[in-house]
Write a protein that holds these residues in place. Structure first.
Motif, PDB file in Angstrom:
ATOM      1  N   LEU A  75      -2.821 -22.728  12.448  1.00  0.00           N
ATOM      2  CA  LEU A  75      -3.475 -23.371  11.311  1.00  0.00           C
ATOM      3  C   LEU A  75      -3.299 -22.541  10.032  1.00  0.00           C
ATOM      4  O   LEU A  75      -3.471 -23.054   8.930  1.00  0.00           O
ATOM      5  CB  LEU A  75      -4.965 -23.582  11.583  1.00  0.00           C
ATOM      6  CG  LEU A  75      -5.320 -24.651  12.620  1.00  0.00           C
ATOM      7  CD1 LEU A  75      -6.807 -24.646  12.896  1.00  0.00           C
ATOM      8  CD2 LEU A  75      -4.863 -26.024  12.149  1.00  0.00           C
ATOM      9  N   SER A  76      -2.968 -21.259  10.194  1.00  0.00           N
ATOM     10  CA  SER A  76      -2.739 -20.412   9.017  1.00  0.00           C
ATOM     11  C   SER A  76      -1.304 -20.531   8.507  1.00  0.00           C
ATOM     12  O   SER A  76      -0.985 -20.004   7.438  1.00  0.00           O
ATOM     13  CB  SER A  76      -3.052 -18.947   9.346  1.00  0.00           C
ATOM     14  OG  SER A  76      -2.187 -18.468  10.370  1.00  0.00           O
ATOM     15  N   ASP A  77      -0.442 -21.229   9.257  1.00  0.00           N
ATOM     16  CA  ASP A  77       0.942 -21.416   8.807  1.00  0.00           C
ATOM     17  C   ASP A  77       0.988 -22.388   7.637  1.00  0.00           C
ATOM     18  O   ASP A  77       0.119 -23.253   7.502  1.00  0.00           O
ATOM     19  CB  ASP A  77       1.799 -21.969   9.946  1.00  0.00           C
ATOM     20  CG  ASP A  77       1.957 -20.983  11.095  1.00  0.00           C
ATOM     21  OD1 ASP A  77       1.635 -19.796  10.902  1.00  0.00           O
ATOM     22  OD2 ASP A  77       2.379 -21.417  12.185  1.00  0.00           O
ATOM     23  N   PRO A  78       2.015 -22.292   6.774  1.00  0.00           N
ATOM     24  CA  PRO A  78       2.133 -23.247   5.656  1.00  0.00           C
ATOM     25  C   PRO A  78       2.116 -24.695   6.124  1.00  0.00           C
ATOM     26  O   PRO A  78       1.474 -25.546   5.503  1.00  0.00           O
ATOM     27  CB  PRO A  78       3.478 -22.871   5.028  1.00  0.00           C
ATOM     28  CG  PRO A  78       3.628 -21.417   5.330  1.00  0.00           C
ATOM     29  CD  PRO A  78       3.044 -21.237   6.706  1.00  0.00           C
ATOM     30  N   VAL A  79       2.813 -24.971   7.231  1.00  0.00           N
ATOM     31  CA  VAL A  79       2.809 -26.326   7.802  1.00  0.00           C
ATOM     32  C   VAL A  79       2.440 -26.198   9.274  1.00  0.00           C
ATOM     33  O   VAL A  79       3.302 -25.977  10.124  1.00  0.00           O
ATOM     34  CB  VAL A  79       4.176 -27.020   7.643  1.00  0.00           C
ATOM     35  CG1 VAL A  79       4.108 -28.440   8.195  1.00  0.00           C
ATOM     36  CG2 VAL A  79       4.618 -27.036   6.185  1.00  0.00           C
ATOM     37  N   PRO A  80       1.155 -26.312   9.612  1.00  0.00           N
ATOM     38  CA  PRO A  80       0.715 -26.146  11.005  1.00  0.00           C
ATOM     39  C   PRO A  80       1.324 -27.198  11.934  1.00  0.00           C
ATOM     40  O   PRO A  80       1.644 -28.309  11.509  1.00  0.00           O
ATOM     41  CB  PRO A  80      -0.808 -26.322  10.917  1.00  0.00           C
ATOM     42  CG  PRO A  80      -1.150 -26.040   9.489  1.00  0.00           C
ATOM     43  CD  PRO A  80       0.020 -26.538   8.704  1.00  0.00           C
ATOM     44  N   ARG A  81       1.442 -26.843  13.211  1.00  0.00           N
ATOM     45  CA  ARG A  81       1.928 -27.784  14.217  1.00  0.00           C
ATOM     46  C   ARG A  81       0.698 -28.498  14.801  1.00  0.00           C
ATOM     47  O   ARG A  81       0.180 -28.145  15.863  1.00  0.00           O
ATOM     48  CB  ARG A  81       2.705 -27.034  15.294  1.00  0.00           C
ATOM     49  CG  ARG A  81       3.936 -26.311  14.756  1.00  0.00           C
ATOM     50  CD  ARG A  81       4.783 -25.731  15.876  1.00  0.00           C
ATOM     51  NE  ARG A  81       4.096 -24.684  16.612  1.00  0.00           N
ATOM     52  CZ  ARG A  81       4.080 -23.409  16.266  1.00  0.00           C
ATOM     53  NH1 ARG A  81       4.711 -23.020  15.162  1.00  0.00           N
ATOM     54  NH2 ARG A  81       3.431 -22.501  16.995  1.00  0.00           N
TER      55      ARG A  81
ATOM     56  N   PHE B 179     -13.966 -19.972  20.531  1.00  0.00           N
ATOM     57  CA  PHE B 179     -13.062 -21.001  20.012  1.00  0.00           C
ATOM     58  C   PHE B 179     -13.331 -21.248  18.524  1.00  0.00           C
ATOM     59  O   PHE B 179     -12.403 -21.285  17.712  1.00  0.00           O
ATOM     60  CB  PHE B 179     -13.254 -22.299  20.801  1.00  0.00           C
ATOM     61  CG  PHE B 179     -12.499 -23.468  20.238  1.00  0.00           C
ATOM     62  CD1 PHE B 179     -11.142 -23.620  20.471  1.00  0.00           C
ATOM     63  CD2 PHE B 179     -13.144 -24.417  19.450  1.00  0.00           C
ATOM     64  CE1 PHE B 179     -10.437 -24.695  19.940  1.00  0.00           C
ATOM     65  CE2 PHE B 179     -12.452 -25.494  18.918  1.00  0.00           C
ATOM     66  CZ  PHE B 179     -11.100 -25.630  19.165  1.00  0.00           C
ATOM     67  N   ALA B 180     -14.603 -21.423  18.165  1.00  0.00           N
ATOM     68  CA  ALA B 180     -14.953 -21.683  16.767  1.00  0.00           C
ATOM     69  C   ALA B 180     -14.514 -20.525  15.872  1.00  0.00           C
ATOM     70  O   ALA B 180     -13.976 -20.744  14.777  1.00  0.00           O
ATOM     71  CB  ALA B 180     -16.455 -21.919  16.643  1.00  0.00           C
ATOM     72  N   ASN B 181     -14.726 -19.301  16.310  1.00  0.00           N
ATOM     73  CA  ASN B 181     -14.323 -18.134  15.514  1.00  0.00           C
ATOM     74  C   ASN B 181     -12.819 -18.089  15.308  1.00  0.00           C
ATOM     75  O   ASN B 181     -12.335 -17.685  14.240  1.00  0.00           O
ATOM     76  CB  ASN B 181     -14.803 -16.844  16.180  1.00  0.00           C
ATOM     77  CG  ASN B 181     -16.307 -16.667  16.089  1.00  0.00           C
ATOM     78  OD1 ASN B 181     -16.952 -17.244  15.221  1.00  0.00           O
ATOM     79  ND2 ASN B 181     -16.873 -15.871  16.994  1.00  0.00           N
ATOM     80  N   ALA B 182     -12.059 -18.486  16.340  1.00  0.00           N
ATOM     81  CA  ALA B 182     -10.600 -18.493  16.213  1.00  0.00           C
ATOM     82  C   ALA B 182     -10.153 -19.518  15.174  1.00  0.00           C
ATOM     83  O   ALA B 182      -9.275 -19.252  14.343  1.00  0.00           O
ATOM     84  CB  ALA B 182      -9.957 -18.795  17.566  1.00  0.00           C
ATOM     85  N   VAL B 183     -10.773 -20.706  15.205  1.00  0.00           N
ATOM     86  CA  VAL B 183     -10.428 -21.754  14.236  1.00  0.00           C
ATOM     87  C   VAL B 183     -10.780 -21.305  12.821  1.00  0.00           C
ATOM     88  O   VAL B 183      -9.969 -21.405  11.894  1.00  0.00           O
ATOM     89  CB  VAL B 183     -11.158 -23.069  14.579  1.00  0.00           C
ATOM     90  CG1 VAL B 183     -10.912 -24.105  13.487  1.00  0.00           C
ATOM     91  CG2 VAL B 183     -10.695 -23.602  15.922  1.00  0.00           C
ATOM     92  N   LEU B 184     -12.004 -20.807  12.651  1.00  0.00           N
ATOM     93  CA  LEU B 184     -12.453 -20.396  11.324  1.00  0.00           C
ATOM     94  C   LEU B 184     -11.641 -19.211  10.802  1.00  0.00           C
ATOM     95  O   LEU B 184     -11.354 -19.108   9.607  1.00  0.00           O
ATOM     96  CB  LEU B 184     -13.941 -20.037  11.361  1.00  0.00           C
ATOM     97  CG  LEU B 184     -14.892 -21.184  11.727  1.00  0.00           C
ATOM     98  CD1 LEU B 184     -16.328 -20.684  11.775  1.00  0.00           C
ATOM     99  CD2 LEU B 184     -14.768 -22.327  10.738  1.00  0.00           C
ATOM    100  N   GLY B 185     -11.258 -18.311  11.720  1.00  0.00           N
ATOM    101  CA  GLY B 185     -10.446 -17.165  11.316  1.00  0.00           C
ATOM    102  C   GLY B 185      -9.079 -17.587  10.805  1.00  0.00           C
ATOM    103  O   GLY B 185      -8.591 -17.070   9.792  1.00  0.00           O
TER     104      GLY B 185
END
Length: 362
Positions: A17-23, A156-162
């Protein structure tokens, strides 16, 4: 199924999700497998309007219906009272059963497309834009997270928010690098959606629009023009910037006293956005329809003293008498006398006429 391997795969996937264009398809498929849901979606909203809808396991007709109509009626949305990032929402807990059965969104959308429960993680709330990762189930369960342990849910939530925080930080740095190219206080940079909603802007933006007096304004978080034809031209500029694919497009609006507000728009770097909706970077610059005349030209051309010429030049750039008097440590009465004298010598009956006549000296 043991959830730990599924959680590890989901966490690995959300890092993109941190990539310019996430997969998004890989992210959603892995998250759905961990949550044990029938479908998963990544949603981005501007206010109540959905602008990004990425999904797996969702009927394409449901997606179309949500984006075109039902998204603005989603009872889980509350843009006027935004939830903090990291908040979990459960449709089963938000409305009582009797109320749900009378709710248009639940009956006409959720039930129609066999979605009886939605569990969502709020992942971003800023500048009128919100995003959420949601999971859909055909058969509701009492605890929206199912058999997932609280520790797993937090991890899981921390990974997404991070991952989202990294994306937003990269976007912030990129925007600051672009903004640092502003040569002086007469320039500003804005990050807009294709509809003109302002996501980021330079601190000098409001001052430039005020001084320019060109009809451009930011109202309710959106860049717009007071006149409909000019507003249509602005909308066209933003649309062309996306079509041009980073080749800047330009537009200029005439302002007061010969000033011109110049806009240059280009497609933004994908990392500046939250979802897949393309954004526009606009460089705003205060210019002139014609060059400002040198001080000596004002003196000689209008037969003014140096002090009177300075007042007239200040008037051209939109400076008020009060501002000029304070800047030059003069009384307001003195400046007004100088301005009146300049108008008499130039045979002008108004300040606007004096400015126009001075600009002709360019």
């Amino acid at each position: 199924m043991h959830s730990r391997p599924a959680l590890a795969r989901a966490i690995d996937a959300v890092q993109t999700l941190s990539d310019p264009v996430p997969r998004y398809s890989e992210v959603l498929d892995s998250c759905r497998a961990w949550m044990g849901s029938d479908g998963a979606t990544f949603l981005v909203f501007e206010g109540r309007q959905p602008v990004c809808f990425e999904s797996v396991g969702i009927d394409p007709k449901a997606q179309q219906a949500y984006v075109s109509h039902f998204g603005t009626r989603d009872f889980m949305l509350d843009p006027e009272n935004p939830r903090a990032s990291g908040t979990w929402l459960d449709s089963e807990c938000m409305l009582e059963a009797e109320v749900r059965l009378k709710n248009e969104y639940y009956v006409d959308f959720m039930c129609r497309y066999r979605i009886r429960q939605v569990v969502a993680l709020v992942i971003s709330e800023s500048a009128g834009v919100s995003a959420a990762l949601s999971f859909q189930r055909e058969a509701p369960i009492h605890d929206g997270h199912g058999t997932r342990a609280p520790g797993e849910v937090r991890k899981f939530a921390n990974a997404v928010l991070g991952a989202m925080a990294q994306r937003q930080e990269a976007g912030r740095q990129w925007f600051e690098a672009i903004e640092s190219g502003n040569a002086d206080f007469n320039e500003a940079t804005l990050l807009l959606t294709s509809k003109g909603d302002v996501l980021k802007r330079s601190t000098s933006t409001d001052a430039i629009l005020e001084v320019a007096g060109c009809g451009l304004t930011i109202r309710n978080g959106r860049l717009m023009h007071r006149e409909s034809k000019a507003g249509s031209a602005l909308t066209h500029l933003l649309g062309q910037a996306l079509v041009a694919d980073r080749v800047p497009t330009s537009l200029a609006f005439s302002g007061r006293y010969g000033k011109v507000c110049k806009l240059q728009a280009a497609k933004a770097n994908p990392k500046l956005g939250i979802g897949i909706e393309p954004l526009v970077v606009v460089r705003l610059r205060l210019g002139w329809g014609r060059a400002r005349p040198p001080l000596e030209a004002v003196e000689v051309g209008l037969g003014l003293s140096r002090a009177e010429a300075l007042v007239v030049r200040a008037l051209i750039v939109g400076q008020r008498v009060e501002q000029f008097s304070k800047e030059h440590n003069l009384s307001i009465h003195t400046v007004r006398r100088q301005l009146a004298s300049a108008m008499t010598k130039a045979h002008c009956h108004s300040q606007a006429e004096l400015v126009a006549k001075t600009l002709l000296l360019s």
